[in-house]
Scaffold this motif. Structure first.
Motif, PDB file in Angstrom:
ATOM      1  N   ARG A   1      88.300  56.667  -1.473  1.00 25.51           N
ATOM      2  CA  ARG A   1      86.867  56.933  -1.298  1.00 25.51           C
ATOM      3  C   ARG A   1      86.472  56.576   0.125  1.00 25.51           C
ATOM      4  NH1 ARG A   1      84.606  54.054  -6.811  1.00 25.51           N
ATOM      5  NH2 ARG A   1      85.764  55.370  -8.296  1.00 25.51           N
TER       6      ARG A   1
ATOM      7  N   ARG B   1      83.167  56.540   2.834  1.00 30.81           N
ATOM      8  CA  ARG B   1      81.724  56.644   3.056  1.00 30.81           C
ATOM      9  C   ARG B   1      81.476  57.242   4.434  1.00 30.81           C
ATOM     10  NH1 ARG B   1      77.007  51.940   3.337  1.00 30.81           N
ATOM     11  NH2 ARG B   1      75.245  53.423   3.407  1.00 30.81           N
TER      12      ARG B   1
ATOM     13  N   SER C   1      85.546  52.875   1.133  1.00 27.75           N
ATOM     14  CA  SER C   1      84.433  52.419   0.316  1.00 27.75           C
ATOM     15  C   SER C   1      84.878  52.186  -1.122  1.00 27.75           C
ATOM     16  CB  SER C   1      83.303  53.449   0.348  1.00 27.75           C
ATOM     17  OG  SER C   1      82.234  53.059  -0.495  1.00 27.75           O
ATOM     18  N   THR C   2      84.221  51.236  -1.776  1.00 29.38           N
ATOM     19  CA  THR C   2      84.423  51.012  -3.216  1.00 29.38           C
ATOM     20  C   THR C   2      83.222  51.491  -4.013  1.00 29.38           C
ATOM     21  OG1 THR C   2      83.536  48.761  -3.000  1.00 29.38           O
ATOM     22  CG2 THR C   2      85.931  49.032  -2.799  1.00 29.38           C
ATOM     23  N   GLU C   3      82.245  52.084  -3.345  1.00 28.37           N
ATOM     24  CA  GLU C   3      81.056  52.588  -4.027  1.00 28.37           C
ATOM     25  C   GLU C   3      81.391  53.843  -4.825  1.00 28.37           C
ATOM     26  OE1 GLU C   3      77.727  53.100  -1.396  1.00 28.37           O
ATOM     27  OE2 GLU C   3      78.403  51.465  -0.094  1.00 28.37           O
TER      28      GLU C   3
ATOM     29  N   VAL D   1      79.453  59.293  -0.160  1.00 29.86           N
ATOM     30  CA  VAL D   1      80.793  58.800  -0.453  1.00 29.86           C
ATOM     31  C   VAL D   1      81.594  59.954  -1.045  1.00 29.86           C
ATOM     32  CG1 VAL D   1      82.192  57.188  -1.785  1.00 29.86           C
ATOM     33  CG2 VAL D   1      80.004  56.443  -0.806  1.00 29.86           C
TER      34      VAL D   1
END
Length: 405
Positions: free
Chosen positions: A331, A333, A346-348, A317
């Motif tokens: 973000r 991924r 992505s929210t990771e 990420v």
């Protein structure tokens, strides 16, 4: 900045005059006819002050070879500002407008250019994606190894009649060489045009062809100069292109180029992994100097990162910032490998963080994650991510640029 217009084909001469002033050249009608053949007015932006053209930026529609594939890329070109109108924000306005237009069109995830000065384009998100080496050497003491197998056949001719077979060979070689641009019929006409004003005292261009067991597997485009001093001949071989698909062809072409009768010097711009650097008996004699070539700007980050392939399996990420195209900020991924790649929002938690310029430097596989991190261009957010992801962004061949545009 006012009066920004998309020019028409009839504006070419005026734009050419502006470029000639900016780049300190004298317009040449033969050269202008060649340049007109690839001019795309619908992709240009022109600024006028009253009736006078004072700033311009354009682009060509071509594909760019990337690791594992090819991607449509806006080939940015013909960027100039009249000397009387510098320091007024014209260049900034044009570059911002151009990037927005490319993004909104949705066809090209990246833009690529040659920089007249390296300090100009990083502020617009362009990163140095490919470097090259310029060679300017004395050939008298350089030696190459003898061929390991029976040599193929070398032929010398004018390039024009061989354009179709050169194009086929170029396309085969381009598939494995990040940084090479596609060439349609118009671009082959442009590349092979032999304009007298661009010869700089050299001969017409010649093509050296190498045929192996399966046909044409190498060619070189070059010129020579006629020069003598009190000690005898001191001509120069000026090599424009060397394209091969077999090591035997590469060696055979360079054995001839380095030993042309009545010449003692050779000049060439090659790749940083140029095999010639490993073949000659004394590499220092090549006087190779590192130079920048291609600058890449990711216009659509997820589409661009998914368009290339990766040397090893990758799942990372990346937190990206982009001041000019905020759609890229966020973000992403990235999951990929040698066969395929995807890039999604992505929210990771991020493993790496960088700006869009850094992604441009990484895009063609010529820059290392660790080097960019050491330069402060890339930040490792999660420990261990650099070592894990670093090998994936490289490629088996260094990126290279075949021609300026």
């Amino acid at each position: 900045m006012t009066d920004v217009v998309v020019p028409g084909a009839d504006d070419f001469d005026e734009i050419a005059g502006l470029l000639a002033l900016a780049f300190h050249e004298t317009p040449d009608q033969e050269l202008l006819a060649v340049e007109r053949s690839v001019f795309e007015p619908e992709r240009c932006l022109l600024v006028r002050d009253g009736a006078t053209a004072v700033a311009h930026a354009g682009a060509f529609t071509r594909d760019l070879a990337v690791p594992g594939g090819s991607v449509p890329a806006a080939h940015v070109t013909m960027v100039s500002v009249l000397p009387t109108h510098r320091r007024r924000g014209l260049l900034t306005g044009l570059m911002r407008r151009q990037l927005r237009d490319i993004r909104d069109a949705g066809r090209e995830p990246v833009a690529v250019l040659w920089a007249s000065e390296g300090r100009i384009y990083p502020r617009f998100g362009y990163g140095l994606a490919a470097q090259g080496v310029t060679i300017g050497c004395d050939t008298t003491e350089l030696r190459l190894p003898e061929p390991a197998s029976a040599p193929g056949t070398l032929r010398l001719d004018r390039p024009g009649p061989h354009q179709p077979e050169l194009a086929r060979l170029y396309d085969r070689a381009r598939a494995g060489r990040p940084g090479w641009s596609s060439r349609d019929e118009r671009w082959w006409g442009y590349v092979l045009a032999d304009v007298k004003s661009r010869r700089s005292g050299a001969t017409e261009r010649r093509v050296l062809l190498h045929e192996g067991p399966d046909g044409l597997d190498g060619y070189a485009l070059y010129r020579t100069t006629d020069d003598w001093d009190a000690a005898g001949p001191r001509g120069e071989v000026r090599v424009d292109e060397v394209v091969t698909t077999e090591p035997e062809a590469y060696l055979a072409l360079w054995r001839l180029l380095l030993s042309v009768d009545l010449t003692r010097r050779l000049s060439y711009r090659g790749a940083v992994d140029e095999p010639l650097l490993r073949l000659v008996n004394e590499p220092r004699r090549l006087r190779a100097q590192l130079t920048d070539t291609l600058w890449v700007r990711l216009v659509d980050v997820p589409a661009a990162l998914a368009a290339r392939r990766y040397a090893t399996e990758l799942d990372v990420v990346i937190e990206v910032t982009d001041e000019l195209l905020p759609e890229n900020t966020g973000r992403w991924r990235l999951v990929g490998g040698p066969a395929e790649a995807t890039c999604t929002a992505s929210t990771e938690p991020a493993g790496l963080a960088c700006d869009v310029r850094c992604l441009g430097e990484l895009f063609l596989g010529g820059a290392g994650l660790a080097a960019l991190a050491a330069a402060g261009r890339l930040r490792e957010v999660r420990p261990g991510t650099l070592a894990a992801a670093g090998p994936a962004f490289g490629w088996d061949r260094a990126p290279a640029a075949m021609e300026t545009f």
